[in-house]
Design a protein around this motif. Structure first.
Motif: not given
Length: 484
Positions: A185-192, A194-196, A243-249, A251-262
């Protein structure tokens, strides 16, 4: 429990993740055909499917992450459905169907968390977990309904209908499978894109919600149904995802779309949909059917699309029913026939006629010897009107009869139109923090009688000492109006 005819036996559902591999793999035509056949029945059994913009939004996010799953032609092979269910869960079935409940979505805070949940389920499909889960289901053919019936008659005579439903109720993943699906799931979302970090945030929210539900269970009289317990959570799983998200480098980067989701979850139902009945403490009330009953102290309820399951220290029961043309005696006979599917002859004493809260009723009990001892199986049926009969099936220790459930049996009554109209749904309402607002002042607006602060904190992924900033958006649960 939904309005309309209610089944005497659970719906037939075949549930196993679709077969796929890491390399591009076409789904099995047999799995696809089976999933297509079972989809409508499954959706009906689990509360119905949401339609409209929110359902389309979920599908769009699912398609975005599944494009990187390795499943051949994912746009055509994979399907995403949002269920109108009051439990937090997501799961996948053969033929590429992925389901997520609106209750789980209300616990999320942004689109990256949704992307991880859907990617995780696609990961189970792509990792070929199907055969292991299938074997587990065959070893454990008891589900919510099967726990009541199978404990008496055993799995050998369980009907195909009940056994197939129980396959879903007993599905469970191993820790290794959960870890693998998390990684995928992490791999797919990063490829798409998204923020892991969304993976760990969702797992943290689920862990907090699970702990809160454990504290609330006895007070709310609500029990999580077996089909929702397919994803065991642990602190290790959350920490591993972080830990896996940090290892990707990333972490904290990418799409969140918080306002759209809310914006998408604004107005979403929380907990029960009144059209399916509402659990309110020890009372179940269905405003459309105008049914109400109260369970004994210490008993828990699980509200499904076609039945309400009740369990406690002295026994188990299930409430269901619907349209029936015939006598109460014939109806009770039919209930017993459905329990055994005609494969076991048991003596059924003639039902005794009684009147309960002005309703004609009939009750009977029979005693059955099992490997674990003697048990009593009782059925009480109520003539609701000339076209409808409702009933309780009860399982108690031998010699108890209906005793432990007597208060519940005698509590069933018709509610008045005024009482029915007073039942309103709880909904998500996204608000902007104003100057002077605190977690406590906002929590006081939550549409609950107790644990308002705890519920608010879990809903928003906050700590009790969190400082809110003016202009920040947070979720509340408030009373709304029904969508009929």
């Amino acid at each position: 429990m939904r309005k309309g005819a209610l089944l005497l036996a659970a719906a037939a559902i075949a549930v196993t993740p679709a077969v796929a591999q890491q390399a591009a793999r076409y789904l099995s035509p047999q799995d696809v055909a089976e999933a297509q056949r079972q989809h409508a029945q499954m959706v009906q059994e689990l509360g119905g499917a949401e339609t409209g913009p929110r359902a389309a939004y979920v599908e769009s996010v699912g398609r975005r992450v599944s494009a990187y799953s390795g499943v051949a032609n994912p746009g055509q092979a994979l399907h995403f459905t949002t269920l109108n269910s009051p439990v937090e869960n997501a799961f996948s079935v053969p033929g590429g169907y992925v389901y997520i409940t609106r209750q789980l979505m209300t616990l999320m805070d942004d689109e990256s968390q949704l992307a991880f949940a859907l990617g995780h389920e696609v990961g189970h499909i792509a990792a070929n977990h199907a055969h292991i889960r299938e074997a587990y289901a065959r070893r454990n053919p008891m589900g919510v309904f099967g726990q009541i019936v199978g404990a008496i008659f055993g799995p050998s005579i369980m009907s195909n209908v009940i056994a197939q439903r129980a396959r879903m109720d007993s599905l469970s993943f191993s820790r290794e499978q959960e870890y693998q699906a998390d990684t995928l799931g992490l791999r797919y979302m990063i490829s798409a894109g998204y923020d892991p970090a969304g993976a760990a945030r969702l797992l943290s929210a689920l862990t907090s919600e699970t702990a809160l539900e454990a504290r609330l269970q006895g007070k709310s009289n609500r029990q999580t149904p077996e089909w929702a317990r397919t994803h065991p959570l642990s602190e290790n799983r959350m920490q591993r995802a972080l830990a896996e998200a940090r290892a990707t480098g990333r972490l904290g980067k990418g799409i969140r779309n918080r306002d759209i989701f809310l914006n998408e979850i604004e107005g979403a139902y929380v907990d029960d949909d009144p059209a399916q009945g509402v659990i309110d403490g020890p009372t179940f009330i269905h405003p459309d059917l105008r049914i109400q009953f109260t369970v004994p102290p210490g008993y828990l309820m699980s509200n499904g699309a076609t039945a309400v399951t009740i369990s406690g220290s002295a026994g188990k029961a299930q409430f269901s029913g619907g349209r029936f043309a015939g006598t109460l005696e014939n109806y009770i006979l039919r209930v017993f026939q459905e329990l055994t599917r005609g494969q076991m002859q048991i003596p059924i004493p003639p039902p005794q006629r009684v009147t309960i809260n002005g309703l004609p009723a009939a009750v009977t009990s029979t005693r059955v010897s099992t490997a674990s001892g003697v048990v009593d199986v009782s059925v009480v049926a109520y003539q609701w009107d000339p076209q409808r009969i409702y009933h309780f099936v009860m399982l108690t220790a031998g010699g108890s009869g209906v005793g432990p459930f007597a208060p519940m049996i005698n509590s069933l009554r018709k509610v008045t139109p005024a009482e029915a109209s007073a039942i309103r749904p709880r909904i998500i309402h996204v608000v902007m923090v104003a100057p002077g607002d605190t977690v406590q002042s906002l929590a006081n607006r939550m549409a609950y009688r107790d644990y308002k602060l705890d519920r608010f904190l879990v809903l928003n992924g906050l700590a009790s000492n969190s400082t809110l900033m003016p202009g920040q958006r947070v979720k509340l649960v408030v009373y709304g109006t029904r969508r009929d």
